[in-house]
Every structure is written in C-alpha cells, then in structure tokens.
Design an enzyme around this catalytic site. Structure first.
Site, PDB file in Angstrom:
ATOM      1  N   ASN A 161      -7.444  -4.752  -8.049  1.00  0.00           N
ATOM      2  CA  ASN A 161      -7.556  -3.236  -7.942  1.00  0.00           C
ATOM      3  C   ASN A 161      -8.174  -2.905  -9.325  1.00  0.00           C
ATOM      4  O   ASN A 161      -7.228  -3.025 -10.617  1.00  0.00           O
ATOM      5  CB  ASN A 161      -6.682  -2.706  -6.917  1.00  0.00           C
ATOM      6  CG  ASN A 161      -7.040  -2.840  -5.688  1.00  0.00           C
ATOM      7  OD1 ASN A 161      -7.347  -3.003  -5.500  1.00  0.00           O
ATOM      8  ND2 ASN A 161      -4.525  -3.293  -6.006  1.00  0.00           N
ATOM      9  N   CYS A 201      -4.731   5.965  -4.471  1.00  0.00           N
ATOM     10  CA  CYS A 201      -4.756   5.023  -4.325  1.00  0.00           C
ATOM     11  C   CYS A 201      -3.609   4.644  -4.733  1.00  0.00           C
ATOM     12  O   CYS A 201      -2.795   4.817  -6.075  1.00  0.00           O
ATOM     13  CB  CYS A 201      -5.203   3.435  -4.773  1.00  0.00           C
ATOM     14  SG  CYS A 201      -4.557   2.118  -4.783  1.00  0.00           S
ATOM     15  N   CYS A 215       1.021  -1.398  -0.100  1.00  0.00           N
ATOM     16  CA  CYS A 215       0.035   0.006   0.022  1.00  0.00           C
ATOM     17  C   CYS A 215       1.269   1.180  -0.293  1.00  0.00           C
ATOM     18  O   CYS A 215       1.817   1.598   1.073  1.00  0.00           O
ATOM     19  CB  CYS A 215      -0.593   0.241   1.788  1.00  0.00           C
ATOM     20  SG  CYS A 215      -1.424   1.607   1.339  1.00  0.00           S
ATOM     21  N   GLU A 218     -10.642   0.375  -5.349  1.00  0.00           N
ATOM     22  CA  GLU A 218      -9.931  -0.981  -4.782  1.00  0.00           C
ATOM     23  C   GLU A 218     -10.849  -1.717  -4.418  1.00  0.00           C
ATOM     24  O   GLU A 218     -11.867  -2.448  -3.574  1.00  0.00           O
ATOM     25  CB  GLU A 218      -9.320  -0.042  -3.853  1.00  0.00           C
ATOM     26  CG  GLU A 218      -7.983   0.715  -4.054  1.00  0.00           C
ATOM     27  CD  GLU A 218      -7.094   0.719  -2.242  1.00  0.00           C
ATOM     28  OE1 GLU A 218      -7.196   0.561  -1.358  1.00  0.00           O
ATOM     29  OE2 GLU A 218      -6.785   1.867  -2.268  1.00  0.00           O
ATOM     30  N   ARG A 219      -9.960  -2.694  -4.573  1.00  0.00           N
ATOM     31  CA  ARG A 219     -10.962  -3.925  -3.699  1.00  0.00           C
ATOM     32  C   ARG A 219     -10.057  -4.402  -1.824  1.00  0.00           C
ATOM     33  O   ARG A 219      -9.534  -3.408  -1.902  1.00  0.00           O
ATOM     34  CB  ARG A 219      -9.853  -5.429  -3.869  1.00  0.00           C
ATOM     35  CG  ARG A 219      -8.202  -5.324  -4.080  1.00  0.00           C
ATOM     36  CD  ARG A 219      -7.604  -7.320  -4.532  1.00  0.00           C
ATOM     37  NE  ARG A 219      -6.612  -6.894  -4.470  1.00  0.00           N
ATOM     38  CZ  ARG A 219      -5.915  -7.966  -4.212  1.00  0.00           C
ATOM     39  NH1 ARG A 219      -6.128  -9.160  -4.729  1.00  0.00           N
ATOM     40  NH2 ARG A 219      -4.639  -8.473  -3.697  1.00  0.00           N
TER      41      ARG A 219
HETATM   42  N1  LIG Z   1      -6.869  -2.291  -2.198  1.00  0.00           N
HETATM   43  C1  LIG Z   1      -5.237  -3.166  -2.326  1.00  0.00           C
HETATM   44  C2  LIG Z   1      -4.405  -2.550  -1.729  1.00  0.00           C
HETATM   45  C3  LIG Z   1      -4.812  -1.082  -0.673  1.00  0.00           C
HETATM   46  C4  LIG Z   1      -3.580   0.082  -1.742  1.00  0.00           C
HETATM   47  C5  LIG Z   1      -3.688   1.698  -1.281  1.00  0.00           C
HETATM   48  N2  LIG Z   1      -4.366   2.575  -1.338  1.00  0.00           N
HETATM   49  C6  LIG Z   1      -2.435   2.060  -1.849  1.00  0.00           C
HETATM   50  O1  LIG Z   1      -2.420   3.340  -1.797  1.00  0.00           O
HETATM   51  O2  LIG Z   1      -1.384   1.628  -2.317  1.00  0.00           O
HETATM   52  C7  LIG Z   1      -5.358  -4.729  -2.611  1.00  0.00           C
HETATM   53  O3  LIG Z   1      -5.986  -5.183  -2.119  1.00  0.00           O
HETATM   54  O4  LIG Z   1      -4.237  -4.385  -3.734  1.00  0.00           O
END
Ligand SMILES: N[C@@H](CCC[C@H](N)C(=O)O)C(=O)O
EC number: 5.1.1.7
Length: 279
Positions: A190, A217, A76, A208-209
């Site tokens: 995502n 993101c 993340c 986002e998943r």
């Molecule tokens: N929901 C994503 C992970 C989260 C990513 C994050 N918000 C970012 O800033 O990179 C997943 O499950 O892959």
C-alpha cells in the site's frame, strides 16, 4: 443461488461488508470470488472490502479481510473499527475492551460512548520484522531507495500488520498518481504520499493494493504516523489528524509505542445477498 446474510457498515468514507459466522457454521464458498461480486457496484452492494467474522481460540473473534479484488489483506484498521461497532450492536462487546485475531496481529478494540479505538500494535521496518520501530530508530533502518522506470524515490517502508511505503512531498499529491499505482503493483504494498502540515496535522493520499485510491486507509495512516513520529516530524502521545481523500482520521503513537486509531461508525444496511456462484 446461495442466500447470504450480510451487514454493511461505514467509517471514514469507506464501506465494508461483514459476514458474521460467530454463531453459525461458515458457508463453504469461494470467498475470493464472493468478495469480488459482493463489493462490486453492479453485481453487489458496493464496498471497499469483505470481512468474514469467525470464532477464535485466542481472541474474542477472528477476522478475515478480503480486498475489493478478492485478494486477502492481513489486517484493516477501518474494518476493525466496524467490527467493534457491529459486535457492540449485537451485544457481544460487553467488556471495556475486546481482541480480534487477524492474519498477522491481535488487535485490541475499546469503546468509549460511540467511538471505537483500535490498538493496531507496534510498527516494524518492512525489511526487519523482528526489530520494532521506536523513537530511537535511525532513519536508515526504515527508509529505502525504491525505483520506478523514470525515477528513484525514498520511501519509509513500514509494516503495521500489512505492508506500506510512505513517500514525503510538499508538492500536489495528484502528481504522484501514476507512480503510486506502479510502486504498489511492483512491490505488492500500500502506498501513502504524505505532507506534514503541522506536528499534529498531516495530509495523506493512499493507493491500496487490491483496491486503488481510497477515501481513507487506517493502516496506511498508522504507517504514516509511525514514520513521521520516528522522524520527529509529528508529536508522539497526542492525537494527530490525518486528512485523507474522503475523510479525516485520528491516530496516535501511544506511550507503549503502539499505533492507535479511533473513529465513529454507522450501519448502512443489512439484508440477504443472492450469490450466483457460476458467474
Ligand atoms: N489493502 C490493504 C488492506 C486494507 C487496509 C484498510 N483499508 C485499512 O483501513 O487499514 C492490504 O492489502 O494490505
């Protein structure tokens, strides 16, 4: 009732909660359930995700990321920036750069005044995680045809530690909302819908998943820049502004083919959360 000490921080209109177990034994809890409760607007303190910070054998710290629904995220980018800010604040970011182990990557963080940069590493085509995406990669190596019940789409399918589909359009991103939700749940990825405004400026909407539509993101923006650079639509080696729903992100494909994201962070609050394990 289990008291849990937390720090909540924000960057690029997203919020994450950090539980720091670098110096104390990790509490034996159901962290999937805790993430759901703590990030919730009513039962918790509202956040995009929960981060558990642990000691690491290979890096300065290890981060476990939980999405808002309690699912695990491999990495993340926004969370990594916040970890850098948090470690600097508590005096554990004393070298010019530090490393953070995630489930799939080793991210390098650097600090320049109050700006944290995160080296997210090299992007890969999702269907071939052993061959890095480079400036010479043919589009056929990372572009796939994907289907919803109503339409076929072309998506650039890219891993930057976690999986992303990038769909190009010049239309209003609002038209894509239903398809984005469908494609995310069908493929467990995502989704980013991307419009190129200029070789150093793009517009990105992310679903986002484990969360839904997000203000920003970082890893989806990194996948979008990887795709756009590989397609020669935006410039490598220079900062690109990514206009997301709630904030702008700054990203760069660097001379080593790594994706770098930088930004500022702020602490929102810290305190004690009283976790009701039974609810
Ligand atoms: N929901 C994503 C992970 C989260 C990513 C994050 N918000 C970012 O800033 O990179 C997943 O499950 O892959």
């Amino acid at each position: 009732m289990q008291p849990i000490f937390f720090t909540k921080l924000t960057t690029a209109s997203t919020c994450y909660i950090i539980l720091n177990y670098l110096e104390h034994p990790v509490l034996p809890l159901d962290y999937t359930h805790l993430a759901q409760k703590m990030t919730h607007e009513e039962t918790g303190i509202s956040a995009d995700g929960l981060i558990i910070l642990l000691p690491s054998d290979q890096a300065d710290a290890k981060a476990i990321f939980y999405n808002k629904d309690g699912s695990l995220a491999n990495t993340c980018a926004n969370g990594l920036k916040l970890i850098g800010y948090h470690l600097a604040e508590i005096g554990r970011f004393t070298e010019p750069s530090i490393t953070i182990e995630t489930r799939t990557t080793l991210a390098t963080l650097s600090l320049d005044h109050s700006i944290i940069s995160v080296d997210l590493g090299i992007p890969y085509p999702l269907n071939n995680l052993s061959t890095p995406l480079t400036l010479n990669s043919p589009i056929s190596e990372f572009c796939e045809e994907i289907s919803t019940s109503s339409e076929n789409w072309e998506a650039d399918t890219i891993s930057i530690g976690n999986p992303h589909f990038i769909i190009y359009t010049d239309d209003d991103h609002e038209y894509f909302q239903d398809e984005m939700k469908y494609l995310s749940s069908q493929n467990d990825v995502n989704i980013g819908v991307l419009t190129i405004i200029h070789p150093s400026e793009v517009l990105l909407t992310t679903y986002e998943r484990g969360l839904g539509f997000t203000s920003s993101c970082g890893t989806n923006a990194a996948a979008a820049i990887a795709s756009a650079v590989a397609r020669r639509l935006v410039k490598p080696y220079d900062w690109v502004t990514v206009h997301c729903r709630g904030a702008d992100l700054q990203l760069k494909w660097d001379e080593n083919g790594h994706l770098i994201e930088k930004g500022s962070c702020t602490k929102v609050c810290c305190g004690t959360y009283f976790y009701q394990e039974q609810e």
